[in-house]
Design a protein around this motif. Structure first.
Motif, mmCIF file in Angstrom:
data_model
loop_
_atom_site.group_PDB
_atom_site.id
_atom_site.type_symbol
_atom_site.label_atom_id
_atom_site.label_comp_id
_atom_site.label_asym_id
_atom_site.label_seq_id
_atom_site.Cartn_x
_atom_site.Cartn_y
_atom_site.Cartn_z
ATOM 1 N N LEU A 48 -19.209 -2.995 -2.662
ATOM 2 C CA LEU A 48 -19.307 -1.543 -2.774
ATOM 3 C C LEU A 48 -20.250 -0.971 -1.722
ATOM 4 C CD1 LEU A 48 -19.414 -1.188 -6.662
ATOM 5 C CD2 LEU A 48 -17.635 -0.279 -5.154
ATOM 6 N N ALA A 49 -21.364 -1.663 -1.467
ATOM 7 C CA ALA A 49 -22.276 -1.185 -0.427
ATOM 8 C C ALA A 49 -21.603 -1.184 0.937
ATOM 9 C CB ALA A 49 -23.537 -2.041 -0.406
ATOM 10 N N ARG A 56 -11.249 10.455 -3.547
ATOM 11 C CA ARG A 56 -10.253 9.785 -2.709
ATOM 12 C C ARG A 56 -9.346 8.932 -3.578
ATOM 13 N NH1 ARG A 56 -14.275 7.032 1.775
ATOM 14 N NH2 ARG A 56 -15.311 8.936 2.498
ATOM 15 N N ASP A 57 -8.085 8.822 -3.213
ATOM 16 C CA ASP A 57 -7.160 7.986 -3.963
ATOM 17 C C ASP A 57 -6.766 6.797 -3.110
ATOM 18 O OD1 ASP A 57 -5.589 7.112 -6.002
ATOM 19 O OD2 ASP A 57 -4.670 9.061 -6.353
ATOM 20 N N ARG A 58 -7.161 5.621 -3.544
ATOM 21 C CA ARG A 58 -6.977 4.405 -2.761
ATOM 22 C C ARG A 58 -5.548 3.865 -2.959
ATOM 23 N NH1 ARG A 58 -10.355 0.891 -0.212
ATOM 24 N NH2 ARG A 58 -9.936 -1.342 -0.396
ATOM 25 N N PHE A 107 -14.117 3.997 -8.261
ATOM 26 C CA PHE A 107 -15.246 4.835 -7.847
ATOM 27 C C PHE A 107 -14.862 5.758 -6.693
ATOM 28 C CE2 PHE A 107 -17.848 1.429 -9.976
ATOM 29 C CZ PHE A 107 -18.254 2.240 -11.024
ATOM 30 N N ASP A 108 -13.965 5.303 -5.813
ATOM 31 C CA ASP A 108 -13.491 6.205 -4.759
ATOM 32 C C ASP A 108 -12.828 7.444 -5.364
ATOM 33 O OD1 ASP A 108 -14.367 4.661 -2.657
ATOM 34 O OD2 ASP A 108 -12.396 3.914 -2.072
ATOM 35 N N ARG A 109 -12.037 7.237 -6.405
ATOM 36 C CA ARG A 109 -11.333 8.373 -7.006
ATOM 37 C C ARG A 109 -12.289 9.330 -7.701
ATOM 38 N NH1 ARG A 109 -6.001 8.093 -10.895
ATOM 39 N NH2 ARG A 109 -5.074 7.499 -8.892
ATOM 40 N N ALA A 153 -18.605 8.328 -14.225
ATOM 41 C CA ALA A 153 -17.489 7.409 -14.434
ATOM 42 C C ALA A 153 -18.064 6.023 -14.661
ATOM 43 C CB ALA A 153 -16.557 7.403 -13.215
ATOM 44 N N ALA A 154 -17.366 5.202 -15.463
ATOM 45 C CA ALA A 154 -17.916 3.887 -15.811
ATOM 46 C C ALA A 154 -16.811 2.840 -15.895
ATOM 47 C CB ALA A 154 -18.672 3.946 -17.134
#
Length: 436
Positions: A177-178, A416-418, A409-411, A289-290
């Motif tokens: 993620l980083a 953003r939608d991956r 997490f992007d969404r 979000a989780a």
């Protein structure tokens, strides 16, 4: 990893990992009867080859820094007479291209590795003193300069480990993620984790063996599970409070001050850490979000037991929640997941339930990458490996977890939608089943 009791058989569960991880511990803190401990364990594993973690796939190198945080408004809940709660956390972040000039951070310090060697939940298959836990390096470079994509602040993702696990056991996903532009904050829950080392050299060992023995003697297991959860949530909320401090009170190093976007915060965790993520989102509006990775969300020792629900189970959540379970764990089979699912769906919440085919509980930790290497070193059987991480191909399991956690997490943190990955099954990741 947080072993748990499932449907009346030996299996995996969230907070009851405490029972599996520490019930056999005796003698010196962090040691088990008849096992190497302390300096002896370090010497015994000194000749073992170093294990390696998969390199992150994002566009950025990864930097990291460790923070020692002290909550002066809360006494330690586990150690009487200790006036303040102390935590160790790590912040991973996207780094500049010259990050390679800075040393790679170890997965654990030497003292933490010794503690993990004595209390880790691989213990049924991996003898103490045989694995060089302290020799593993992450792909994060200590003190590397921060990269801020397009000058923007970094969305923040918190990570909580499984019961009895160190924060270090989620390094693969946190580094990933980083590398994709997130600031990832990992939390050690002091006196629950096997060993937590502070900058002055002090080491806080787990007290869960004594806590478990007391709870069993007094018939208060449910209360112990409630306390573990409450302490974890309080730890997490304190970390969020502390990250927001500015001026003379700031705890972040100068390069990270002002770089974190604390209006875009998500959280994930494995086992009890997954429960912690969902419960903290229920309790704290700052969590947007989780992701719960195979963590029971009630105060029970059986997956199918609906008694002793948590407040997240009774109320559900109104922000996006992703459940990721091992084979056999979904919202139809795990009572606490069913409760959260029903109450959240009634509120119109975005929900997904994904199963890792052939996965086991520890598949959602660094065990997925480390266990095959350990098996080759120690000559473990295929049965041993399967009991620890299942039958999914490790490289495929890691790729799937990275893809779906990042897409989530992007969404919800970046808008953003991956590739619509979260909208239905993907031929790229046949190991992942969408549970209706």
């Amino acid at each position: 990893m947080g072993s748990r009791v499932r449907r009346g058989a030996a299996g995996i569960g969230a907070l009851t990992a405490i029972a599996v991880a520490v019930a056999a511990a005796a003698g010196a803190p962090g040691a088990e009867p008849g096992r190497a401990s302390g300096a002896g364990a370090a010497r015994a594993s000194a000749g073992a080859p170093a294990l390696t973690l998969p390199a992150p796939t994002g566009r950025y190198p990864v930097g990291t820094t460790a923070l020692h945080l002290t909550d002066r408004h809360r006494s330690d809940p586990w150690v009487a007479g200790q006036r303040h709660r102390e935590l160790m956390v790590s912040v991973r972040y996207p780094a500049t291209r010259d990050a390679g000039r800075f040393p790679r951070a170890p997965q654990m310090t030497r003292a933490e590795a010794v503690g993990f060697d004595g209390l880790n939940t691989f213990a049924d298959h991996v003898p103490a003193g045989k694995v060089a836990w302290g020799a593993t390096l992450t792909h994060a470079h200590q003190g590397a300069p921060v990269a801020r994509p397009a000058g923007r602040r970094l969305p923040v993702v918190l990570y909580s480990p499984g019961a009895g696990d160190p924060r270090a056991l989620g390094s693969t996903l946190c580094d990933e993620l980083a590398s994709r532009g997130y600031a990832v904050v990992t939390v050690d829950h002091t006196y629950e984790a096997p060993a937590v080392q502070f900058p002055d050299g002090r080491v806080a060992h787990s007290v869960m063996r004594a806590e478990l023995a007391k709870a069993q003697r007094t018939g208060r297991i449910t209360e112990l599970l409630e306390k573990v959860s409450a302490v974890r949530v309080a730890d997490t909320r304190f970390v969020l409070d502390t990250l927001a401090l500015t001026g003379r009170d700031a705890v972040l190093p100068p390069a990270l001050r002002g770089a974190l976007d604390l209006t875009a915060v998500g959280m994930f965790g494995q086992s009890a850490g997954g429960f912690t993520a969902a419960q903290t989102m229920h309790d704290d509006r700052r969590i947007r979000a989780a992701v719960n990775m195979d963590g029971v969300m009630g105060y029970t020792q059986r997956d199918d037991d609906p008694s002793h629900p948590s407040t997240v189970g009774r109320d559900g959540v109104d922000r996006p929640l992703l459940l990721m379970g091992m084979a056999g764990d979904d919202h139809h089979s795990v009572a606490s997941w069913d409760a959260v699912w029903r109450h959240s769906a009634a509120r119109g919440t975005w929900l997904r339930d994904l199963t890792l085919r052939g996965g086991r509980h520890a598949s959602f930790t660094d065990a997925e990458a480390l266990v095959p290497q350990i098996a080759r070193q120690l000559g473990l059987s295929r049965k041993d490996v399967t009991e620890m991480i299942g039958t999914a191909r490790p490289e495929r399991a890691v790729a799937a977890e990275r893809a779906y956690v990042t897409a989530f997490f992007d969404r919800w943190l970046r808008g953003r939608d991956r590739g619509n990955l979260l909208d239905g099954p993907s031929a790229r990741h046949p190991e992942v089943r969408f549970v209706p």
